[in-house]
Design a protein around this motif. Structure first.
Motif, PDB file in Angstrom:
ATOM      1  N   LEU A  99      -5.138  -0.502   2.124  1.00 55.77           N
ATOM      2  CA  LEU A  99      -5.628  -1.334   1.020  1.00 55.77           C
ATOM      3  C   LEU A  99      -4.642  -1.343  -0.148  1.00 55.77           C
ATOM      4  O   LEU A  99      -3.860  -0.414  -0.307  1.00 55.77           O
ATOM      5  N   PRO A 100      -4.700  -2.403  -0.967  1.00 56.11           N
ATOM      6  CA  PRO A 100      -3.717  -2.521  -2.062  1.00 56.11           C
ATOM      7  C   PRO A 100      -3.867  -1.438  -3.140  1.00 56.11           C
ATOM      8  O   PRO A 100      -2.876  -1.089  -3.801  1.00 56.11           O
ATOM      9  N   GLY A 101      -5.073  -0.918  -3.318  1.00 51.47           N
ATOM     10  CA  GLY A 101      -5.254   0.182  -4.274  1.00 51.47           C
ATOM     11  C   GLY A 101      -4.890  -0.144  -5.708  1.00 51.47           C
ATOM     12  O   GLY A 101      -4.307   0.689  -6.405  1.00 51.47           O
ATOM     13  N   ALA A 102      -5.244  -1.351  -6.154  1.00 55.92           N
ATOM     14  CA  ALA A 102      -4.955  -1.712  -7.554  1.00 55.92           C
ATOM     15  C   ALA A 102      -5.803  -0.859  -8.494  1.00 55.92           C
ATOM     16  O   ALA A 102      -5.283  -0.245  -9.427  1.00 55.92           O
ATOM     17  N   ASN A 103      -7.099  -0.819  -8.238  1.00 55.65           N
ATOM     18  CA  ASN A 103      -7.965   0.017  -9.066  1.00 55.65           C
ATOM     19  C   ASN A 103      -7.950   1.464  -8.566  1.00 55.65           C
ATOM     20  O   ASN A 103      -7.779   2.398  -9.352  1.00 55.65           O
ATOM     21  N   ASP A 104      -8.115   1.629  -7.251  1.00 57.91           N
ATOM     22  CA  ASP A 104      -8.169   2.972  -6.663  1.00 57.91           C
ATOM     23  C   ASP A 104      -6.760   3.509  -6.476  1.00 57.91           C
ATOM     24  O   ASP A 104      -6.169   3.421  -5.400  1.00 57.91           O
ATOM     25  N   GLY A 105      -6.261   4.058  -7.554  1.00 57.89           N
ATOM     26  CA  GLY A 105      -4.925   4.633  -7.536  1.00 57.89           C
ATOM     27  C   GLY A 105      -4.086   4.074  -8.666  1.00 57.89           C
ATOM     28  O   GLY A 105      -3.869   4.736  -9.680  1.00 57.89           O
ATOM     29  N   ALA A 106      -3.650   2.816  -8.526  1.00 61.11           N
ATOM     30  CA  ALA A 106      -2.654   2.279  -9.463  1.00 61.11           C
ATOM     31  C   ALA A 106      -3.160   2.189 -10.909  1.00 61.11           C
ATOM     32  O   ALA A 106      -2.372   2.322 -11.850  1.00 61.11           O
ATOM     33  N   SER A 107      -4.465   1.974 -11.112  1.00 61.04           N
ATOM     34  CA  SER A 107      -4.952   1.796 -12.491  1.00 61.04           C
ATOM     35  C   SER A 107      -4.756   3.061 -13.331  1.00 61.04           C
ATOM     36  O   SER A 107      -4.264   2.994 -14.468  1.00 61.04           O
TER      37      SER A 107
ATOM     38  N   PRO B 100       0.836  -1.210   0.000  1.00 58.15           N
ATOM     39  CA  PRO B 100       0.000   0.000   0.000  1.00 58.15           C
ATOM     40  C   PRO B 100       0.872   1.261   0.000  1.00 58.15           C
ATOM     41  O   PRO B 100       1.787   1.389   0.808  1.00 58.15           O
ATOM     42  N   ARG B 101       0.583   2.184  -0.916  1.00 57.45           N
ATOM     43  CA  ARG B 101       1.379   3.424  -1.066  1.00 57.45           C
ATOM     44  C   ARG B 101       0.786   4.494  -0.175  1.00 57.45           C
ATOM     45  O   ARG B 101       0.292   5.547  -0.648  1.00 57.45           O
ATOM     46  N   VAL B 102       0.843   4.230   1.119  1.00 56.13           N
ATOM     47  CA  VAL B 102       0.301   5.160   2.109  1.00 56.13           C
ATOM     48  C   VAL B 102       1.398   6.156   2.490  1.00 56.13           C
ATOM     49  O   VAL B 102       2.519   5.748   2.795  1.00 56.13           O
ATOM     50  N   PRO B 103       1.102   7.467   2.441  1.00 58.85           N
ATOM     51  CA  PRO B 103       2.118   8.467   2.795  1.00 58.85           C
ATOM     52  C   PRO B 103       2.821   8.141   4.123  1.00 58.85           C
ATOM     53  O   PRO B 103       2.193   7.614   5.048  1.00 58.85           O
ATOM     54  N   ASN B 104       4.094   8.461   4.184  1.00 54.44           N
ATOM     55  CA  ASN B 104       4.968   8.229   5.351  1.00 54.44           C
ATOM     56  C   ASN B 104       5.382   6.769   5.519  1.00 54.44           C
ATOM     57  O   ASN B 104       5.875   6.397   6.582  1.00 54.44           O
ATOM     58  N   THR B 105       5.173   5.932   4.521  1.00 51.39           N
ATOM     59  CA  THR B 105       5.637   4.537   4.595  1.00 51.39           C
ATOM     60  C   THR B 105       6.759   4.304   3.578  1.00 51.39           C
ATOM     61  O   THR B 105       6.920   5.070   2.620  1.00 51.39           O
TER      62      THR B 105
ATOM     63  N   ARG C  42      -5.140   4.441  -0.103  1.00 50.30           N
ATOM     64  CA  ARG C  42      -5.843   4.836   1.120  1.00 50.30           C
ATOM     65  C   ARG C  42      -5.321   4.059   2.336  1.00 50.30           C
ATOM     66  O   ARG C  42      -5.152   2.840   2.265  1.00 50.30           O
ATOM     67  N   PRO C  43      -5.116   4.762   3.463  1.00 50.00           N
ATOM     68  CA  PRO C  43      -4.598   4.073   4.662  1.00 50.00           C
ATOM     69  C   PRO C  43      -5.632   3.185   5.359  1.00 50.00           C
ATOM     70  O   PRO C  43      -5.239   2.349   6.182  1.00 50.00           O
ATOM     71  N   TRP C  44      -6.925   3.378   5.041  1.00 53.26           N
ATOM     72  CA  TRP C  44      -7.953   2.628   5.767  1.00 53.26           C
ATOM     73  C   TRP C  44      -8.985   2.038   4.821  1.00 53.26           C
ATOM     74  O   TRP C  44      -9.605   2.773   4.042  1.00 53.26           O
TER      75      TRP C  44
END
Ligand code: AHN
Ligand code: ZN
Length: 333
Positions: A145-153, A62-67, A129-131
């Protein structure tokens, strides 16, 4: 005699240099579609390549800020866009989330033909998203969450478009902006539920563009463009600020045969990165977003759940969106 020889040599050299220049702009002349009446070349969007770009992002975690995953993915996105011959500017800033957390934010801006005043803006958010606050299992609702669709797509589609730009110069100025911290909006169970807690990266960029006085003729935001049987409806904020762009993009999609994805149906406004691009920096920008008010959540079934993973990513959907956006860019006069 000696003079004639060197003249021929110089001529040969000039022809060679010239043909090298040609090649740079027009590699793989056999790939793509020539629009015959106007002889406009549109490259073929490669959905396998886009899929791999989505998979690569998800593999960071997950590409959550600060990680660590967020930092590593940002480095990879920057290097990848540089590899595709873009001029890349990373806008790095600390922003305060509405829950008080200070976020290390990076907006990644990749420019083609930066000297050209006539510009097109293409964008998507790259953070996740962190949650998973809409997960059916309450135990998952504070997990990332992995965010494959929400973000990465959306980012995967834009990276493939950038790869095409590196072999076929789009002619215009084009800026691809990957916004950070879109999805840090308030948890649904928390106090406030402030709409402006979303899209922090684009809000910052719209107030502080990477080039002072920056503008573009129009913008296209891609959000959740990878799910199977996606429904891109005519979203309210896009229709309010940029109805002409919406019509143009939908017409191009229909001409390419993608009418099952791009629906002629008006739906309500959604708070997303394009809202701030329209309202603050005032570039007419539409959102291509998978949204159907008849669905339970409006968005795709796995939206903001831990199951937003590669299983839901469809190459057909990536192709419909990517080919449409490429056609819009290359047919814009
Ligand atoms: C709100 O839920 C307020 N907007 C949806 C924007 C969004 C979230 N896009 C992806 N994740
Ligand atoms: Zn989201």
């Amino acid at each position: 005699m000696k003079n004639t020889k060197s003249l021929i040599f110089i001529l040969a050299l000039l022809i060679l240099i010239n043909s090298c220049g040609e090649r740079k702009g027009k590699k793989n002349p056999s790939v793509g579609t020539e629009v015959t009446s106007e002889r406009i070349f549109i490259p073929d969007f490669n959905a396998d390549s886009a899929w791999l770009f989505v998979d690569k992002q998800v593999a960071f975690g997950p590409r959550v800020p600060n990680t660590e995953a967020h930092r590593k993915c940002a480095d990879w996105l920057t290097a990848t866009l540089e590899r595709f011959d873009a001029e890349v500017i990373v806008q790095q800033v600390k922003l305060r989330a509405s829950n008080g957390t200070m976020l290390d934010v990076r907006n990644i801006i990749a420019s083609y033909n930066p000297e050209n005043k006539s510009r097109i803006l293409l964008c998507a958010h790259w953070d996740s998203r962190p949650w998973a606050d809409y997960d059916p299992d309450p135990a998952n609702r504070r997990k990332p969450l992995p965010g494959a669709n929400d973000g990465a797509s959306g980012v995967g589609v834009l990276l493939e478009i950038a790869r095409q730009f590196s072999s076929h110069n789009p002619g215009h100025g084009v800026d691809i902006i990957l916004f950070d911290a879109e999805d840090y909006g308030d948890h649904k169970d928390d106090q406030g539920n402030n709409d402006h807690s979303w899209a922090l990266g684009s809000q910052h960029w719209a107030r502080n563009p990477h080039v002072p006085g920056y503008s573009a003729r129009f913008g296209i935001l891609l959000d959740m463009v990878g799910a199977e049987n996606a429904s891109f409806t005519m979203e309210g904020t896009s229709m309010y600020y940029a109805p002409g762009i919406m019509r143009k993009v939908w017409d191009v999609a229909h001409n390419l045969g993608y009418q099952n994805f791009f629906l002629n149906r008006k739906t309500g406004p959604i708070t997303d990165d394009h809202l701030y691009i329209n309202e603050i920096i005032r570039i007419p920008t539409i959102d291509i977003i998978d949204y159907d008010p008849d669905r339970e959540k409006g968005f795709f079934d796995q939206w903001h759940t831990v199951n937003d993973d590669m299983q839901n990513i469809s190459k057909e959907t990536l192709k419909a969106v990517g080919q449409t956006v490429l056609a819009v860019v290359y047919t814009t006069k």
